[in-house]
Design a protein around this motif. Structure first.
Motif, short mmCIF file in Angstrom:
data_model
loop_
_atom_site.label_atom_id
_atom_site.label_comp_id
_atom_site.label_asym_id
_atom_site.label_seq_id
_atom_site.Cartn_x
_atom_site.Cartn_y
_atom_site.Cartn_z
N ALA A 50 45.26 9.76 -55.87
CA ALA A 50 44.19 10.40 -56.64
C ALA A 50 42.80 9.99 -56.14
N ASP A 51 42.72 8.86 -55.44
CA ASP A 51 41.43 8.38 -54.93
C ASP A 51 40.92 9.18 -53.73
N ARG A 52 41.68 10.19 -53.30
CA ARG A 52 41.18 11.08 -52.24
C ARG A 52 39.91 11.79 -52.71
N MET A 53 39.86 12.11 -54.01
CA MET A 53 38.66 12.68 -54.60
C MET A 53 38.33 11.92 -55.87
N VAL A 54 37.12 11.36 -55.92
CA VAL A 54 36.69 10.56 -57.06
C VAL A 54 35.50 11.25 -57.74
N LEU A 55 35.63 11.49 -59.04
CA LEU A 55 34.53 12.04 -59.83
C LEU A 55 33.98 10.92 -60.70
N ALA A 56 32.70 10.64 -60.57
CA ALA A 56 32.05 9.61 -61.38
C ALA A 56 30.98 10.29 -62.23
N LEU A 57 31.21 10.31 -63.54
CA LEU A 57 30.26 10.90 -64.48
C LEU A 57 29.40 9.77 -65.02
N CYS A 58 28.12 9.77 -64.67
CA CYS A 58 27.28 8.59 -64.90
C CYS A 58 26.05 8.93 -65.72
N ARG A 64 28.59 23.18 -69.22
CA ARG A 64 30.05 23.23 -69.20
C ARG A 64 30.53 24.35 -68.28
N GLN A 65 30.23 24.18 -67.03
CA GLN A 65 30.62 25.15 -66.02
C GLN A 65 30.49 24.51 -64.65
N GLY A 66 31.09 25.12 -63.66
CA GLY A 66 30.98 24.62 -62.29
C GLY A 66 32.17 23.77 -61.89
N PHE A 67 32.26 23.49 -60.60
CA PHE A 67 33.42 22.78 -60.05
C PHE A 67 33.60 21.41 -60.67
N PHE A 68 32.52 20.65 -60.79
CA PHE A 68 32.64 19.29 -61.31
C PHE A 68 33.20 19.32 -62.73
N TYR A 69 32.60 20.13 -63.60
CA TYR A 69 33.06 20.19 -64.98
C TYR A 69 34.50 20.68 -65.07
N ASP A 70 34.79 21.76 -64.36
CA ASP A 70 36.14 22.33 -64.40
C ASP A 70 37.19 21.31 -63.95
N THR A 71 36.86 20.54 -62.92
CA THR A 71 37.80 19.53 -62.41
C THR A 71 37.90 18.36 -63.37
N TRP A 72 36.77 17.97 -63.96
CA TRP A 72 36.74 16.83 -64.88
C TRP A 72 37.66 17.06 -66.09
N VAL A 73 37.66 18.28 -66.62
CA VAL A 73 38.46 18.57 -67.82
C VAL A 73 39.86 19.08 -67.49
N SER A 74 40.16 19.26 -66.21
CA SER A 74 41.46 19.79 -65.81
C SER A 74 42.49 18.68 -65.68
N LYS A 75 43.70 19.05 -65.29
CA LYS A 75 44.76 18.08 -65.05
C LYS A 75 44.94 17.80 -63.55
N THR A 76 43.95 18.21 -62.76
CA THR A 76 44.01 17.99 -61.32
C THR A 76 44.10 16.49 -61.02
N GLN A 77 44.90 16.14 -60.03
CA GLN A 77 45.10 14.73 -59.67
C GLN A 77 43.90 14.20 -58.89
N VAL A 78 42.90 13.76 -59.61
CA VAL A 78 41.74 13.11 -59.03
C VAL A 78 41.44 11.87 -59.87
N THR A 79 40.62 10.99 -59.34
CA THR A 79 40.21 9.80 -60.10
C THR A 79 38.92 10.11 -60.86
N ARG A 80 38.91 9.83 -62.15
CA ARG A 80 37.74 10.07 -63.00
C ARG A 80 37.21 8.75 -63.52
N ILE A 81 35.92 8.53 -63.34
CA ILE A 81 35.28 7.29 -63.79
C ILE A 81 34.05 7.68 -64.61
N MET A 82 33.92 7.12 -65.80
CA MET A 82 32.75 7.40 -66.62
C MET A 82 31.91 6.13 -66.77
N ALA A 83 30.60 6.30 -66.65
CA ALA A 83 29.68 5.17 -66.80
C ALA A 83 28.54 5.61 -67.73
#
Length: 258
Positions: free
Chosen positions: A48-56, A180-199
């Motif tokens: 999942a660390d191939r793509m990391v989303l960090a919402l900061c 609440r739109q766009g690639f980042f948002y859609d991926t953040w709320v999806s079940k796609t196998q990525v790493t999500r980090i919130m700060a």
């Protein structure tokens, strides 16, 4: 105990080159918990660390952390691409990378350094380049792609970077929330196998004074977006932050209607 200053310097440099957290401590100081998590992402251990989303939250240290990630890969001889909604934001991220370069005891020999590019000697192979989020970036190949304020990038421009990733490479998308739109948002709320980090800024102790000031002076929707990392618009919310906060506070008595 080792007293030889040259040996101590060598051992420090060796430790820093092997551990991105130690590199961060040397250049910036003690990282926050979420920064530790981001710095330790490793696709060899977690796919999942191939793509990391960090919402900061605002001023939580995302650009500094991204700079540490970028320079760490550069120091290992990798190709790093940086992008952001504007050239100013991209170059600011690049400037953070230079802070790590300037504190690295084992910095590789540099053959080219401009405001948008850092290139090590060919025998080392490391390179960092800032590119605009447009089709001009097509045709490049990178080990690491870092997009700052990814929520504010056009989807076509953002996803145009993805094919540039080498098979063994990784992508970091860092951003404060937008709509609440766009690639980042859609991926953040999806079940796609990525790493999500919130700060959230509200959870960062060193930001407490600024957060409290902003709570008193910002519109509620702006505060929730900038510091609570909520995807909210600019309108007035149906339920206020104070009401939500009180609902989870045991010291606040329930409202009784008679």
């Amino acid at each position: 105990m080792i007293h030889d200053p040259h040996l101590l310097s060598y051992l420090q440099g060796l430790t820093v080159s092997l551990d991105p957290i130690e590199r961060f401590k040397l250049a910036v100081g003690e990282p926050d918990e979420w920064q530790n998590t981001l710095l330790q992402t490793n696709p060899r251990l977690n796919e999942a660390d191939r793509m990391v989303l960090a919402l900061c939250g605002r001023q939580s240290g995302k650009s500094t952390t991204a700079g540490g990630l970028g320079y760490d890969d550069f120091s290992k001889g990798k190709m790093v691409i940086l992008t952001a909604p504007s050239l100013r934001q991209s170059t600011e991220l690049f400037r953070r990378i230079l802070e790590f370069k300037n504190t690295d005891p084992f910095c590789p020999p540099i053959v080219r350094q401009t405001q948008t590019e850092l290139e090590a000697h060919p025998s080392h192979g490391g390179r960092i380049i800032v590119v605009p989020a447009t089709d001009q970036a097509r045709g490049m190949t990178a080990d690491t792609i870092i997009a700052d304020e990814a929520c504010f990038l056009d989807d076509d421009a953002l996803t145009a970077f993805f094919p540039m990733r080498k098979e063994t490479g990784r992508i970091f998308l860092l951003s404060t929330p937008n709509l609440r739109q766009g690639f980042f948002y859609d991926t953040w709320v999806s079940k796609t196998q990525v790493t999500r980090i919130m700060a959230r800024s509200i959870d960062v102790p060193r930001r407490r004074a600024q957060v409290e000031f902003d709570r008193k002076t910002m519109p509620e929707a702006t505060f929730r977006r900038e510091h609570l990392c909520e995807f909210v618009g600019s309108g007035t919310p149906l339920v206020s932050w104070e009401t939500l906060e009180g609902a989870s506070n045991k010291e606040v008595r329930a409202l009784c209607l008679t």
